[in-house]
Every structure is written in C-alpha cells, then in structure tokens.
Design a protein around this motif. Structure first.
Motif, PDB file in Angstrom:
ATOM      1  N   VAL A  64       0.859  -1.073  -0.107  1.00 42.27           N
ATOM      2  CA  VAL A  64      -0.173   0.124  -0.005  1.00 42.27           C
ATOM      3  C   VAL A  64       1.035   1.220  -0.215  1.00 42.27           C
ATOM      4  CG1 VAL A  64      -1.669   1.331   1.021  1.00 42.27           C
ATOM      5  CG2 VAL A  64      -1.805  -1.271   1.239  1.00 42.27           C
ATOM      6  N   LEU A  70      -3.524   0.663  -3.312  1.00 43.82           N
ATOM      7  CA  LEU A  70      -3.397  -0.666  -3.220  1.00 43.82           C
ATOM      8  C   LEU A  70      -2.554  -1.295  -4.363  1.00 43.82           C
ATOM      9  CD1 LEU A  70      -3.376  -3.327  -1.319  1.00 43.82           C
ATOM     10  CD2 LEU A  70      -5.529  -3.662  -2.255  1.00 43.82           C
ATOM     11  N   ASN A 393      -1.914  -0.550   6.078  1.00 47.84           N
ATOM     12  CA  ASN A 393      -1.714   0.781   5.287  1.00 47.84           C
ATOM     13  C   ASN A 393      -0.890   1.466   6.268  1.00 47.84           C
ATOM     14  OD1 ASN A 393      -3.677   1.289   7.087  1.00 47.84           O
ATOM     15  ND2 ASN A 393      -4.705   2.688   5.821  1.00 47.84           N
ATOM     16  N   THR A 400      -4.985  -5.408   4.663  1.00 47.32           N
ATOM     17  CA  THR A 400      -5.299  -5.792   3.321  1.00 47.32           C
ATOM     18  C   THR A 400      -5.052  -7.423   3.295  1.00 47.32           C
ATOM     19  OG1 THR A 400      -4.757  -3.696   2.140  1.00 47.32           O
ATOM     20  CG2 THR A 400      -4.800  -5.625   1.019  1.00 47.32           C
TER      21      THR A 400
END
Length: 938
Positions: A64, A70, A393, A400
């Motif tokens: 990220v 992303l 992130n 994620t």
C-alpha cells in the motif's frame, strides 16, 4: 482523391529537377502510402491495452502506498486500486512470467517487481513505464524491500541477501549497482526488515534463525558478523523492528515463525535494559553469536557500569564499536503461541506506530494482536484457503488480505469491522462476455458457475450471481439495459434484474439439457438457447416464461445463436457444418441453410443485419449475404492465428495444424472490420472489404502459460518430459501434501494430459462495445479491455494551405465562431475544436450548428461526448446536443450506420451523467428540501 493528388504534384513540381520530374509518380505513390498509413493507424493501430478484469489478485505480496493506493500482482501485470475512489487500473507493461514479489519506494514513486523467473523490473508508478530490467541469478526471490531513505534495495535471492543501489531518475547504462552481498545464511532467506535509519537489516531464514546485519562495511580487522537470534523451531516468516518514541534506532525486535509463535527480543544496551534485568528466567536466554557464547547479563552495580563492563567484555579496547546493535546483547523477552495448530503461518505484517501484528494462516484465519502484551484483538476466518498476503496501510486502520487460490482481495477496517474493498475474480476461466447497450457495464460468466457484472470505467465488480450450478456458457444484455440473461450447462437460462440484483425468471426444459448459446430478439419478447447434447434450439416467451417452440434440424451441438438486428430472423451455427436461418415468429422453421466443408464454430450478424460471418474448423471466416443467400467473402486465417507451441507438441508452431481456428468473432460498431480469436495467443483484426489482416493483438507475453513460445529449447527436454513441466518445488511437501500422490490418478488414465495445471493461452470470447471505442476479450489471463487511444493521431479531414491553427485563432478573434469551428474540424485537432465550441455564446449555438457540413457530424459528436465526460458545463453541452439533433436529424438517420458508434458514445456519456446526478440528488434529498424551504421562508 485524384484532385488532391494532382494538387500535391503541382505544389512540389516547381522544386523538382528535370530528372526528378520524370519520376512524378513517386510523389503519387508516396502520398497514397501515407494516406493508407493514416487510415490504417486510425482504424487498427488505435487500440491499446486499458485494463484487466476478472482476477484482482493472483499471488505474491501486496503493498500500500500513499495510504490508499493498493498495489497487487495480476498474473504478469501490476494492478493499482484506489481505495477511496473505488477504481482499479492495470499498468500496461508486462513481465516475462507471473509476478511474485513487489516493493514500493517510501515516497511511492518507484516500484520493483520480481517474477517467477527472478527477472525484475524497475517501474515509475506515476508515468506507468518500466525504466530498467535486471535478472537475479542466485536463486528464487522470496523478499524485496526498499530502505526507508530510498537509497538501497534489499533482495533475498536464495541464501543470499543482495543490497543494490536504487536507480534514480537519470538514464544510466548500468542502472543497478550491487553494493554488498550478505552470505551468512545457511538456507533460503524468507523475510527482510530495514531499520528506520537504513543502517541495519533484520533477516529471517529457513535455517530457523534470524540475523541482524550492519549494512555499512567496517574497517579491516573489525569483525562484522551478524547477530543470531536462535531458539526457533520452524522457518522464520516475518521479522520486525520495534522503536521507542521519537527514535530511529530499534530497541526491540519481533520474529514470527511458521509453526505459529511470536518471539519478542530486547536489546540489552538500549534504554530498555532495565526491563531485561527484571525478566523472570522461565525461558532460557538465547545464545548469541559463537564468539559471544557464555556471556550473561551483568548483575550488580549501576546500569552505566553494567553497560561499560559488557561493552568492554565484547569489544576489548575498541570503544568505537559499542554503538553497533549487532555487537550488543539481545535477549528473549517472551515467546507467545498463536494456538492455531495444525494451520501454519503464511503471511504477517507489523505496524510500528500501533505496535500491532497481523498474522494470516493457511486455514484462512487471521489474527490481530496488540504487542508487546500479546492481546488478541480479532481472530476471524475470511476463507477456507491459505492467506497469501497480509499488510497494514500507512495509518494502520486498514488491513489488506489476499487469497491467491480464490483470486480474492480484501481490505478490512479493523476498528469498525467493515469491508473497505472486497473483490474476487473468477476461480476458473471466463467463458463468455457481454457489453451493456450503453457500454458502461460488462458481464462475465465462467466455469465457476458465477456471473459477475463489472463497471468498465472503474474496473470493479459490483454484483455476483451464483445461482447456477454448472458452468456459465453464454450471456446476453437486453435492450433496456437493466436485464441480463445467462445460459448454463445446468440446463437453465436465467434472467437477472440489475436493479434489485435478483433472479426474477428461470427458463427450463421438460428434460435436462446443456445450453451453450443464447440469443434474444430486439424487442425482448423471445429468448432462444442452443444445446450441446440434443442439438435443438429452445424458444421461450420472456413475459410468461413458457416454452413456445423447439427448433430441430441440426445434427450437432449448436454453439452459435444470434438474431438479426433489423428483423426477426435467427441465425444458428452448429458442428454439423451448417448455418441455418429461422423465422421464429412466422413458425416456418429453417428458411435458409448455408453449408460448409468443416464444422461451424460461431456465427455473428453485422450491426446493420446485411451480412453474416461464421468461422469454421479449418481456420476460415466466411461472410454471407443473408438476403440473397450468397457467399460474399472468405478469409483464410489459419496462418494469421498460428503461433505458440505447446510443451507437448511434436511439431513447431508453423507446421502444426491442430487447433488453428477461430472460436469467437465480433463485428465493429460500423461493420467495417471484424475481430477474431481462438486457441492461440493472438487476436486478429481483419478489414472485411479488402479481406486483409490489419493487426494482431498478442494477448500476453507471460511464459508461465503454455503456448506463448513459438520455439522450444531442446535443452529443456528430458526423458521425463519438458523440464518446465516437472514439479520440483517442495512447497507442497511443507504443507503436508504428498507430491507423488497429487495428480497420480490423472497420470494413470489413458490419454491423460501431462500438463499438470499449466494453463494454455487462448481466447474464449470477444465482444466490441456498442460505442466502438473499446473491446473486451475473455482469455486465460483474465478479461482484457482495449480502448481507443487518440492522443497521438493526426488525421486531418480536408487539409488545405489555408487551414492552419493561426487561421482558426484569427476567426475567433474576428468573432466568426462558425468559420473557426469548421476550420478546426477540417484540421481535426481536438484542442482547437473544443476551444471553438466554448467560444460560441449560448444564443448562437443553433446558428453555428446549422452551418456545420454533414461530413463533420461524426467528429463533432465525438467531441460532445468527450466534453460531457470531462467538462463541468453540463447545460451548455446538452444544448449543443439538442440543437444538433434538431438541425441534422434527417442526416443522422440517413448516416445511421456510420454515426452509430459516435451516437452510442454520446448516449453513454449522457446516461452516466444522468445516473451521477440522480445518485447525488437522492443522497442529498433532505438537504435540498431544507434549502428550498429556507429560501421560501425568506
């Protein structure tokens, strides 16, 4: 055309010598060549790769950048998803095989990608171009990371850790410079972590250890051996530094092992040394490097004295080295078990600000833990397959997760426990495609029994229908844009409501059949589907769902169905070597039969209904006149589609005749050219009138797929078969799966394929958008979307010596907007046309539009559609469109075939703006009511 050629010759003749005047035909030939190249580039060379749909994530790690961007791998390409705008874009460059490792620079400008063949590309993300390439030759790359200052790149290749100088913006013949190689690990390196000051590197390995390296070289005679963190019982899959507040020097470290343990390490020489003294020695202290064995924590005395004594014991008379972390003493603070046995840790990440660790397991479970007290915040299951990536992130509020086997990518906000992104591609190959009438939506059906609908502009799937119980084989959008039909091998044809996202009607047969083709008439009253097993065509009523008729006559599977756009005639193609025309409403049965010498694989109508195209098993495309029943053209495409040799082929790609045929066709919006694809790595574009190949689109250069190489290296052929097909990876053995038993049944069966899961490149479906500005191809690589690129094409319509940008600007200065607009249309310069459009006052729009010649209507409509998608002057542009329809309505009807793509493009832009305004007004309904009531009260 002749007058233009004569004019060109007259212009250049005074400058020609007597010898050259005898060769004036060269000028004519050169002009004709340039003219043909201009038309060729406008028609064929104008498509470029835009996006890749169908599988947002296929393995490797994700990263990220800028907190909301992303980056993940999609096969041999890279996809960037904007989590705030909900848009995804695939970068145009390709790697030689599937990408397995990604690393982004700290500022988010550069990206390093490494594929399965250990070939890396250095990419400029804003420019979306590949700057440099390099090949790592010392083993598989399992980890890559930029240093925090962006100066170095650490690459774990095999047992080595190579530190490279990061290339800058300037062009260099040898961009990558190897600074240092760390060769102390005894097994494959699996994890890397830089310190914030870019001085130290923490390395995890399969030799059950973690090592702390000093990146800079010390003077001769001074030892620079790494510090060893021992005591692990399995592979170290993650290692991270921990920092005290406002410090760039780490004072603690975490290591995560594959068997589910987190080790917390403290530095004895740091500010937290007092905590080390207070430890209860339940766990044995980790021994250090060999030369430090036997050392213990110094007790007694002040803390400063203990530090001095310890440093003196370690370094002797060299006090300058006491500040190096790898020469200090690290101690095991605690060892915490994740308690997820028998599942293994497959991915992990650490956020240093929040002091949190996220861990993904092979069972599809992930855990979020608050360190250093090891408090479990979340422990959830998101799938039944292995989590292959887990990453924070920048802020740490989003997590994620990626699952390569399911093609699934999730972004989860752990505080609110809600999904920010949940995208999953098709588990198996996509079989069919369908554009919506306004070209804003794209529907896909695949072997995983699912139907997905994508927004073309954003690249996101917004609805998935999973009611089918077998592979989806055909799709069709109804003309109202809100209904989608799908046919499946489960014996049903289903109608989907795109407003309520539900299956509102199901069409079945008295006995179970397998449907492989689908069609609906323009009015939407009749639905037809062709079968694989009974060779029949079933006809239903859309309103009642009743079976109206069963058309019999074919003697093979009916793989192609399509209604004429202008009449109620149904065309069907079958493997019985015929194409039949049926009059559905009159009930006359087959009214015409077109016979061929080979099996007919697919059939399509030209948009005006005056031509019919079908492809046969011998690699030919036949064009028929459906009214006269005569054969118009035949294109021999066997050599055009030839290319790519399979690993198991005994012949070269040029000499092999197997599978060289087109299985899918699609006409352009104006019917001037046709796209054809099949069992090959190429998509061919043909000009129908001249029967010539305009362009070949190569689907991919991904060598991880079979059929991409044209020539095979004989050195890779062994007694056991091709070397590339021999599975010598031990990853399955680590997961507890016996390689010898996997696929053994298939190997024992007669005629079983020796290709163990290696995908073969091919195109299963092609469709061109109704606007004519893009087309989509369902391939083994996913759904490739190509769009028109007009950024570099100069194609004037009526060029003259007086048609110049200066003349256009002079007309605007003299308040002659009509003349300026016509000159800009003749020059065909996009920026000048838009400038002239905005120079017209709203009251003069009707007058200016009425003066535009008919031959410039298509270009003007394209400009209007483009402006509607980008400029804020909505009412002004809609008034242009309204006056254009009023002044040139008859001409538009007469030129409907040529203007259809432009009109569809304009309709798409207006529809999208209408939807955006409707959504905005509905979401601000109460605010609008409040503002209106406030204004009224005043």
């Amino acid at each position: 055309m002749d007058s233009i050629i004569v004019a060109v010759i007259e212009i250049f003749e005074p400058y020609l010598s007597e010898e050259l005047k005898a060769f004036r035909f060269l000028a004519v030939f050169s002009y004709m060549t340039l003219l043909y190249m201009a038309v060729f580039s406008k028609l064929a060379m104008n498509y470029r790769f835009q996006n890749l749909l169908g599988a947002p994530y296929r393995g490797g790690n994700a990263t990220v950048i800028q907190n909301t961007q992303l980056i993940s791998s999609v096969g041999n390409r890279v996809s960037i998803t904007d989590l705030l705008k909900s848009q995804t874009v695939t970068l145009p460059f390709q790697s030689s095989s599937n990408i397995r490792r990604l690393a982004a620079s700290p500022d988010g400008t550069f990206l390093l990608t490494v594929d399965e063949n250990n070939r890396a590309q250095f990419v400029n993300i804003p420019a979306r171009v590949s700057l440099h390439r390099i090949h790592f030759k010392h083993g598989a790359v399992h980890a890559v990371q930029f240093s925090p200052d962006g100066k170095y790149i650490a690459v774990a290749t095999g047992k080595l850790v190579e530190i490279w100088l990061s290339p800058g913006f300037k062009k260099e013949p040898f961009a990558f410079h190897l600074v240092r190689t760390l060769a102390d690990c005894e097994a494959t390196v699996t994890a890397l972590e830089w310190s914030l000051d870019s001085k130290y590197l923490l390395v995890g390995s399969k030799d059950l250890t973690a090592r702390l390296f000093l990146v800079e070289r010390l003077s001769e005679g001074v030892t620079n051996k790494p510090y060893l963190f021992l005591g692990h019982r399995d592979t170290v899959v993650g290692c991270f530094f921990k920092y005290s507040r406002n410090s760039t020097t780490p004072n603690q470290a975490y290591t995560v092992t594959r068997d589910g343990y987190i080790f917390s390490w403290g530095y004895g020489g740091s500010d937290g040394a007092g905590d080390v003294d207070k430890l209860q020695h339940d766990e044995p202290l980790s021994p250090g490097t060999p030369e430090k064995d036997g050392e213990e924590i110094l007790s007694g005395g002040t803390e400063s004295n203990a530090k001095k004594r310890k440093n003196h014991d370690m370094e002797g008379d060299d006090p300058s080295s006491k500040e190096y972390l790898h020469k200090g003493k690290w101690h095991l603070l605690r060892k915490d078990g994740l308690m997820q046995s028998p599942a293994k840790v497959s991915a992990c990440d650490y956020h240093r600000v929040l002091d949190m660790v996220v861990v993904g397991f092979s069972s599809g479970v992930f855990g979020l833990y608050q360190m250093p007290d090891f408090v479990c915040i979340h422990l959830l299951s998101i799938s039944r397959e292995k989590i292959t990536t887990a990453v924070f992130n920048e802020i740490g509020n989003w997590l994620t997760f990626g699952c390569a086997k399911l093609g699934q990518l999730l972004v989860w906000e752990w505080r609110s426990e809600s999904y920010v992104l949940k995208q999953q591609g098709h588990y198996f190959d996509v079989n069919c495609l369908a554009y919506s009438p306004d070209s804003q939506l794209l529907a896909t059906g695949a072997d995983d029994n699912k139907v997905k609908v994508w927004t073309v502009s954003s690249g996101f799937c917004f609805v998935t229908f999973s009611e089918h119980t077998n592979a989806v084989t055909a799709l069709h959008f109804m003309s109202n844009n809100h209904c989608l039909l799908s046919a499946s091998l489960d014996g049903t044809v289903r109608a989907w409501d795109l407003f309520r996202y539900r299956n509102f009607r199901t069409f079945t047969t008295p006995s179970s059949r397998q449907f492989v083709s689908l069609a609906a008439d323009e009015s939407g009253e009749v639905i037809c589907a062709g079968t694989l097993d009974s060779f029949e065509i079933f006809v239903w009523s859309m309103k009642t769902g009743r079976l109206l008729d069963v058309l019999s006559g074919h003697e093979g599977p009916v793989h192609g169905l399509m209604f004429s756009p202008t009449s109620a005639i149904l065309a069907s193609s079958s493997w019985d070597k015929t194409v039949r025309l049926w009059d559905i409403f009159e009930g006359k049965g087959a009214v015409e039969t077109f016979s061929h010498t080979h099996d007919v694989l697919t059939v399509v109508y030209r948009p005006d209904g005056k031509q019919l195209a079908c492809s046969t098993l011998d690699g030919q495309i036949h064009f028929w006149d459906p009214i006269d029943g005569s054969l118009m053209y035949t294109i021999e495409g066997r050599r055009d589609i030839a290319g790519g040799r399979l690993m198991t082929d005994r012949r070269s790609a040029a000499n092999s005749t197997a599978g060289k045929c087109f299985t899918t066709l699609s006409y352009s919006a104006d019917g001037s050219y046709i796209l054809a694809g099949g069992n090959s790595k190429y998509i061919c574009m043909y000009d129908i009138a001249d029967q010539v190949l305009l362009r070949r689109f190569q689907i991919t250069f991904n060598l991880s797929m079979d059929g991409v190489h044209d020539f095979l290296n004989s050195k890779k052929m062994t007694d056991a078969g091709p070397l590339d097909l021999i599975d010598d990876d031990d990853s399955d053995a680590e997961e507890g799966v016996d390689i010898q038993t996997r696929g053994k049944l298939g190997g024992d069966l007669p005629g079983a394929t020796q290709n163990r899961g290696r995908p073969i490149i091919r195109t299963k479906s092609l469709t061109i958008a109704h606007t004519g500005r893009s087309f989509a191809a369902a391939t083994t690589e996913g759904v490739l979307v190509y769009s028109v690129d007009e950024s570099f094409i100069f194609d004037p319509t009526d060029l003259d010596i007086d048609v110049t940008p200066e003349a256009v600007n002079q007309a605007l200065i003299e308040n002659q907007p009509s003349r300026g607009l016509i000159l800009s249309l003749r020059l065909n310069e996009d920026s000048l046309i838009k400038k002239c459009v905005f120079a017209v006052s709203p009251g003069d729009v009707a007058t200016v539009v009425s003066s535009i010649p008919h031959r410039y209507l298509q270009r003007l409509i394209d400009v209007f559609a483009d402006l509607l998608e980008s400029c804020p002057h909505l009412e002004f542009m809609l008034s242009w469109c309204q006056e254009l329809c009023k002044a040139h309505g008859i001409s538009i009807q007469q030129q409907s075939r040529n203007l259809l793509p432009a009109l569809k493009f304009l309709q798409k832009a207006i529809t999208r703006i209408h939807q955006d305004l409707a959504d905005t007004c509905s979401s601000n309904e109460y605010m609008l009511k409040y503002l209106c009531s406030t204004t009224t009260s005043k």
